[in-house]
Scaffold this active site. Structure first.
Site, PDB file in Angstrom:
ATOM      1  N   ILE A  40       0.898  -1.158   0.000  1.00  0.00           N
ATOM      2  CA  ILE A  40       0.000   0.000   0.000  1.00  0.00           C
ATOM      3  C   ILE A  40       0.937   1.207   0.000  1.00  0.00           C
ATOM      4  O   ILE A  40       1.583   1.495   0.995  1.00  0.00           O
ATOM      5  CB  ILE A  40      -0.950  -0.004   1.206  1.00  0.00           C
ATOM      6  CG1 ILE A  40      -1.811  -1.270   1.183  1.00  0.00           C
ATOM      7  CG2 ILE A  40      -1.815   1.261   1.182  1.00  0.00           C
ATOM      8  CD1 ILE A  40      -2.699  -1.450   2.386  1.00  0.00           C
ATOM      9  N   PRO A  41       1.036   1.882  -1.141  1.00  0.00           N
ATOM     10  CA  PRO A  41       2.122   2.840  -1.378  1.00  0.00           C
ATOM     11  C   PRO A  41       1.952   4.195  -0.704  1.00  0.00           C
ATOM     12  O   PRO A  41       1.817   5.229  -1.368  1.00  0.00           O
ATOM     13  CB  PRO A  41       2.125   2.962  -2.905  1.00  0.00           C
ATOM     14  CG  PRO A  41       0.683   2.776  -3.268  1.00  0.00           C
ATOM     15  CD  PRO A  41       0.172   1.731  -2.312  1.00  0.00           C
ATOM     16  N   CYS A  42       2.012   4.218   0.612  1.00  0.00           N
ATOM     17  CA  CYS A  42       1.863   5.481   1.337  1.00  0.00           C
ATOM     18  C   CYS A  42       2.995   6.461   1.011  1.00  0.00           C
ATOM     19  O   CYS A  42       2.831   7.665   1.190  1.00  0.00           O
ATOM     20  CB  CYS A  42       1.768   5.235   2.837  1.00  0.00           C
ATOM     21  SG  CYS A  42       3.120   4.291   3.535  1.00  0.00           S
ATOM     22  N   HIS A  43       4.103   5.937   0.482  1.00  0.00           N
ATOM     23  CA  HIS A  43       5.207   6.830   0.084  1.00  0.00           C
ATOM     24  C   HIS A  43       4.822   7.729  -1.087  1.00  0.00           C
ATOM     25  O   HIS A  43       5.508   8.707  -1.353  1.00  0.00           O
ATOM     26  CB  HIS A  43       6.457   6.007  -0.265  1.00  0.00           C
ATOM     27  CG  HIS A  43       6.269   5.078  -1.401  1.00  0.00           C
ATOM     28  ND1 HIS A  43       5.677   3.832  -1.258  1.00  0.00           N
ATOM     29  CD2 HIS A  43       6.569   5.199  -2.714  1.00  0.00           C
ATOM     30  CE1 HIS A  43       5.638   3.243  -2.435  1.00  0.00           C
ATOM     31  NE2 HIS A  43       6.175   4.051  -3.336  1.00  0.00           N
ATOM     32  N   ARG A  44       3.728   7.428  -1.769  1.00  0.00           N
ATOM     33  CA  ARG A  44       3.280   8.241  -2.903  1.00  0.00           C
ATOM     34  C   ARG A  44       2.455   9.450  -2.467  1.00  0.00           C
ATOM     35  O   ARG A  44       1.947  10.193  -3.302  1.00  0.00           O
ATOM     36  CB  ARG A  44       2.492   7.385  -3.891  1.00  0.00           C
ATOM     37  CG  ARG A  44       3.351   6.320  -4.538  1.00  0.00           C
ATOM     38  CD  ARG A  44       2.590   5.496  -5.541  1.00  0.00           C
ATOM     39  NE  ARG A  44       3.404   4.346  -5.925  1.00  0.00           N
ATOM     40  CZ  ARG A  44       2.918   3.162  -6.266  1.00  0.00           C
ATOM     41  NH1 ARG A  44       1.610   2.964  -6.315  1.00  0.00           N
ATOM     42  NH2 ARG A  44       3.736   2.174  -6.574  1.00  0.00           N
TER      43      ARG A  44
END
Length: 170
Positions: free
Chosen positions: A131-135
């Protein structure tokens, strides 16, 4: 030698950490299991004792770099609030190589004043990379990241490089 294949169900035990090497980043993604579900993800320079099953490895890599659907059926979401699940579900739709601000995520969820709450929900993400929270970034800077801002920057750089290569190959 045990006669079992690496990563087989017989090797996988509750609490056992499995992992895969993330070549573009130079370290291992570690997966912690809870009752058969992926309960959390972390990163390490040390090789895990048990490799991840190939089908799950492929699903995670396709999810991260290919922008494919998150394998929700593998993830233990039981420790998350409804709002955290809503935020993570939305963030999972952000394609590789793209970013949104915390405020944009809040607006798109219909809660325009909830940018800080979005940040808090992302800080609780037990599945970074899948789940790409870095985006999700700040409006004035890159924002925070539970695994460190330097790693967040590197993840975004790798994704942009891979997306650029994919465009050249198409």
């Amino acid at each position: 030698m045990t006669g079992r294949e690496e990563g087989s169900d017989a090797d996988r035990k509750e609490g056992m950490t499995e992992g895969i090497f993330l070549e573009p980043l130079g370290f291992y993604l570690l997966v912690e299991r809870h009752e058969g579900w992926i309960g959390g993800i972390s990163f390490s320079a040390e090789r895990p004792k048990v490799p991840m099953p190939p089908e799950e490895k492929e699903a995670i890599l396709r999810c991260w770099l290919g922008g494919e659907k998150v394998p929700w059926d593998l993830l233990d979401l039981s420790g998350l609030t409804e709002f955290q699940r809503e935020v993570l579900s939305f963030v999972a739709s952000i394609p590789p190589g793209e970013t949104l601000t915390y405020g944009q995520v809040a607006e798109r969820l219909g809660r325009p004043k909830a940018a800080r709450a979005v940040g808090s929900a992302l800080a609780a993400n037990p599945f970074p990379l899948i789940i790409p929270c870095h985006r999700v970034v700040g409006s004035k800077d890159i924002g925070g990241y539970s695994l460190g801002v330097d790693l967040k920057k590197r993840l975004l750089e790798v994704e942009k490089e891979i997306c650029h290569l994919n465009l050249l190959l198409d």
